[in-house]
Scaffold this active site. Sequence first.
Site, PDB file in Angstrom:
ATOM      1  N   ASN A 107       1.725  -3.819  -8.399  1.00 41.86           N
ATOM      2  CA  ASN A 107       0.944  -3.401  -7.569  1.00 41.86           C
ATOM      3  C   ASN A 107       0.308  -2.036  -8.065  1.00 41.86           C
ATOM      4  O   ASN A 107      -0.009  -1.117  -7.375  1.00 41.86           O
ATOM      5  CB  ASN A 107       1.099  -3.151  -6.087  1.00 41.86           C
TER       6      ASN A 107
ATOM      7  N   HIS B 216       0.591  -0.276   4.626  1.00 45.44           N
ATOM      8  CA  HIS B 216       1.070  -1.410   4.320  1.00 45.44           C
ATOM      9  C   HIS B 216       1.030  -2.337   5.575  1.00 45.44           C
ATOM     10  O   HIS B 216       0.964  -3.487   5.718  1.00 45.44           O
ATOM     11  CB  HIS B 216       2.528  -1.573   3.718  1.00 45.44           C
TER      12      HIS B 216
END
Length: 518
Positions: free
Chosen positions: A341, A372
């Site tokens: 990521n 998140h």
Amino acid sequence: MATSTTGSTLLQPLSNAVRLPVDQVNFVVCQLFALLAAIWFRTYLHSSKTSPFIRHVVATLLGLYLALFCFGWYALHFVIQSGISYYLMIIIGVENMHKYCFVFALGYLTVCQITRVYIFDYGQYSADFSGPMMIITQKITSLAFEIHDGMFRKNEDLTPSQRCLAVRRMPSLLEYLSYNCNFMGILAGPLCSYKDYITFIEGRSYQLQQSEANGKEDTKYEQTDPSPNIAVAQKLLICGLSLLFHMTITKTLPVEYNIDENFRATASWPVRVFYLYLSLMAARPKYYFAWTLADAINNAAGFGFRGYDKNGVTRWDLISNLRIQQIESSTSFKMFLDNWNIQTALWLKRVCYERATFSPTIQTFILSAIWHGVYPGYYLTFLTGVLMTLAARAIRNNIRHYFVESPAVKLCYDIITWMTTQVAISYTVVPFVLLSVKPSFTFYSSCYFCLHIASILVLLVFPLKRTQKGNKQHESIQPVWSKKLEEENLLQKNSYSTTNNSFSQKEEITCRYQALKQ
């Protein structure tokens, strides 16, 4: 597993045939459509054949159509979040708009995540509208800070990376919506800088500086339009293999089996550890598939060109989000996180870590957790990850130098650290997959919190050495994002200005050349 969708049900027969939720089928089919649209976009709407206005309009409309197909009326959240953020930018002004946009975008995302998780479909691990909103939130906040840097802060107060990314004029509403909602990145991203995106849309020529063999700088101005076909084909092959792995092997290795009562009671410790590694390794290909396909879509449209290496080979990893080989062969926690990521790690560094006035490490981890989502498992993973990261760094700083002199000894050290890293990563991310508190604590308690205890003991035994080059205001314990200063230049070397009339051509060429040298 989800069996319904807020989007179109046109593909329900296909969903039944492949035994996947219809929302996931919608996602894959829309991404494949986006791939074909990207090829068409590059061929028939090339910057040399049409205006940036047309390219912006088409990219935006296609993106909104895909969003409506996948998410139905929930796709309105993408427009609402972007529209209100743009309004805030206009009315508040460049001095403080980055703060308001940051609070609003992150707050809006959090509210949507709370309503989705705790009101509508708790535990559904499928495509949902908050996923694209996470990327749009990154874009909104990144651009707000880049405009603040370019239009309010003094040039000498900016870091080299901030200077390269700074935006010197306010984008139009069309440019803003195109950046946030274009068809190439609306469903799975990845994040890109605004200047890179506008450079692509407007078809600006690349101005390359390369070093001659004698070490002198040779400035070359080239009107380049390299073909992405090979890069796209390679990435599609990776997607195919990842999807095949996910459809066949992943289903036979569920992460939930780690907390199965019978398995925990009968399996030996080596078997449990081995299955833990296999199950979490098998959970990664779906991310490999989604992120690599998103990268291929951008490349197929002509976006993502990062220049040439020293051998003159084209590189199409400007906005790549992961490096699979480095992930699977990681010998340290840091190496794993550095290659996983990537664009999110850079976003965290740009908007939080390098701007924090106190405790940048803590602030960055908090922002990462909030962004998140709101599943408790995410927070357990991040808390465990902090502990693991500190312990891994302490061990590496204190004992690694004893094992690097002899190749044979270093090989043994690398094998041991690879095994340890893979197990530690798997142990850490189990709550991220299980989502809830109870199953997560069931897993950790069945392991007697062994790696938590081991990490604490390591931190008590081994001192954390301060980084010699660290700034005095930064903590000695720095997260992975703080160590990406050089990597950001590497990934962002297309970030020379297309909107800055006052930023001289010479400065932009220098900015790009410094990145190419690394």
